[in-house]
Design a protein around this motif. Structure first.
Motif, PDB file in Angstrom:
ATOM      1  N   TYR A  54     -30.424 -17.369 -18.244  1.00  0.00           N
ATOM      2  CA  TYR A  54     -29.548 -16.190 -18.123  1.00  0.00           C
ATOM      3  C   TYR A  54     -28.119 -16.642 -17.788  1.00  0.00           C
ATOM      4  O   TYR A  54     -27.142 -16.157 -18.376  1.00  0.00           O
ATOM      5  N   THR A  62     -22.071 -10.666 -20.015  1.00  0.00           N
ATOM      6  CA  THR A  62     -22.182  -9.449 -19.203  1.00  0.00           C
ATOM      7  C   THR A  62     -20.982  -9.373 -18.239  1.00  0.00           C
ATOM      8  O   THR A  62     -20.480  -8.284 -17.973  1.00  0.00           O
ATOM      9  N   GLY A  89     -29.545  -4.116  -9.609  1.00  0.00           N
ATOM     10  CA  GLY A  89     -29.937  -5.031 -10.689  1.00  0.00           C
ATOM     11  C   GLY A  89     -28.855  -6.084 -10.825  1.00  0.00           C
ATOM     12  O   GLY A  89     -28.353  -6.360 -11.918  1.00  0.00           O
ATOM     13  N   THR A  94     -23.201 -10.800 -11.065  1.00  0.00           N
ATOM     14  CA  THR A  94     -22.162 -10.631 -12.089  1.00  0.00           C
ATOM     15  C   THR A  94     -21.111  -9.579 -11.687  1.00  0.00           C
ATOM     16  O   THR A  94     -19.904  -9.837 -11.750  1.00  0.00           O
ATOM     17  N   GLU A 113     -31.500  -6.709  -5.991  1.00  0.00           N
ATOM     18  CA  GLU A 113     -32.089  -7.502  -7.075  1.00  0.00           C
ATOM     19  C   GLU A 113     -33.546  -7.807  -6.741  1.00  0.00           C
ATOM     20  O   GLU A 113     -33.845  -8.339  -5.687  1.00  0.00           O
ATOM     21  N   ALA A 152     -25.398  -2.518 -14.243  1.00  0.00           N
ATOM     22  CA  ALA A 152     -25.033  -3.154 -15.515  1.00  0.00           C
ATOM     23  C   ALA A 152     -26.224  -3.833 -16.168  1.00  0.00           C
ATOM     24  O   ALA A 152     -26.888  -4.682 -15.554  1.00  0.00           O
TER      25      ALA A 152
END
Ligand code: SAM
Length: 315
Positions: A54, A62, A89, A94, A113, A152
């Motif tokens: 990721y 992102t 999330g 980010t 998270e 997001a």
């Protein structure tokens, strides 16, 4: 758009020594899950290798999408400067990094998270973000509000009922502005339009991208989305098995607030097309219509302004 230097260095360090082949395989598996919008009860990012994939393959894109959406908020509400962020999330943090880059006065962040691997990397990176108080959790706190709430690239991991419940819950924790970002696919935009309806019915003020509260004027197969060009690092190229040193991240978003902003007359909703002495802009207008405007040199200042505009800009 590039990641902030401290984040880029932290990502590079986290990826050091990971065999390129393993990263590419994990990145491929992750892309397939995202593309299929698989909801099988498992986290897409279930282990450290998937989290590293990721970081290599998705984080730069992102980040760019969230950062661009934050820019749109500042265009409509230049006085807004959040001190407290809640991000649901959060992945590797980010939105924390994008918000801190947009508003260096950001002082505190609560990051929700569920994936332990994502939290591990996010928590490792976050102290370098410059945000003084950072708290990682697995659930939304029951009390308190936050100036900015972000969500997001998460709605696509939930079913329709969970989405509505989550958005209502996050709106109840929003002191000022709620930002939701999704992939810029027809399905992503559909999810954005659904939560737009829900939030406007709850009395939210539209901030961006729509310059109005009317129904979206775009008709399928057209859909509202934007794009940001993202530089690909060496490891990003390896993870994606790509040759081109950049990618265009397509995204859809919605920013609403408890406070009104100064909405533009129109927003550019497709790449502008230029010609000698003319520019063609596809615009979503404050009267709730969408149409293509041809602006010629004869229009003087309006033409000069139009020539400088890019996809996503306010006009
Ligand atoms: C695609 S990632 C997006 C990460 C980050 N927001 C970004 O834009 O880069 C979605 C994240 O949401 C997390 N997530 C999904 N459902 C969740 C839930 N119910 N509670 C907490 N986190 C969740 C996933 O574990 C994953 O890390």
């Amino acid at each position: 758009m590039e990641l902030p230097r401290a984040l880029r260095q932290a990502v590079d360090a986290a990826l050091e020594g990971v065999p390129a082949r393993d990263l590419a395989a994990a990145s491929d598996a992750l892309s397939q899950r995202y593309r299929a919008e698989l909801r099988d009860g498992r986290f897409h990012v279930a282990d450290d290798l998937a989290a590293r994939a990721y970081l290599a393959a998705r984080l730069p894109a992102t980040y760019a999408a969230i950062r661009a959406a934050l820019d749109a908020i500042t265009g409509v509400r230049p006085e807004f400067s959040p001190r407290r962020l809640l991000d649901f999330g959060a992945g590797p943090g980010t939105a924390l990094w994008a918000t801190g880059d947009c508003w260096p006065d950001l002082a505190a962040a609560t990051l929700i998270e569920a994936s332990a691997s994502m939290r591990k990397f996010g928590a490792e990176f976050a102290p370098q973000s410059g945000v003084a108080k950072i708290e990682w959790r697995t659930e939304v706190p029951n009390v308190g509000t936050h100036d900015l709430v972000t969500l997001a690239y998460v709605l696509d991991e939930l079913d329709a009922a969970q989405r509505a419940d989550l958005v209502r819950q996050l709106w109840s924790r929003t002191g000022d502005t709620l930002l939701i970002v999704e992939p810029g696919t027809p399905a992503g935009t559909r999810r954005i339009l659904d939560v737009r309806d829900l939030l406007l019915k709850q009395g939210a003020h539209m901030i961006a991208p729509c310059p109005h509260r009317s129904a979206c004027p775009l008709v399928a197969p057209d859909w509202c989305h934007f794009s940001r060009r993202v530089a690909r690092s060496r490891v990003h190229l390896q993870a994606k098995g790509a040759d081109v040193p950049w990618e265009d991240e397509k995204f859809s978003y919605l920013a609403v607030s408890r406070n009104s902003g100064s909405l533009p007359d129109a927003r550019v909703i497709a790449p502008p097309r230029g010609g000698s002495g003319k520019v063609e802009l596809k615009l979503c207008n404050s009267d709730g219509t969408a149409r293509t405007a041809l602006i010629t040199r004869r229009e003087g200042d309006r033409y000069k302004k139009a020539k400088r505009l890019d996809w996503g800009n306010a006009f």
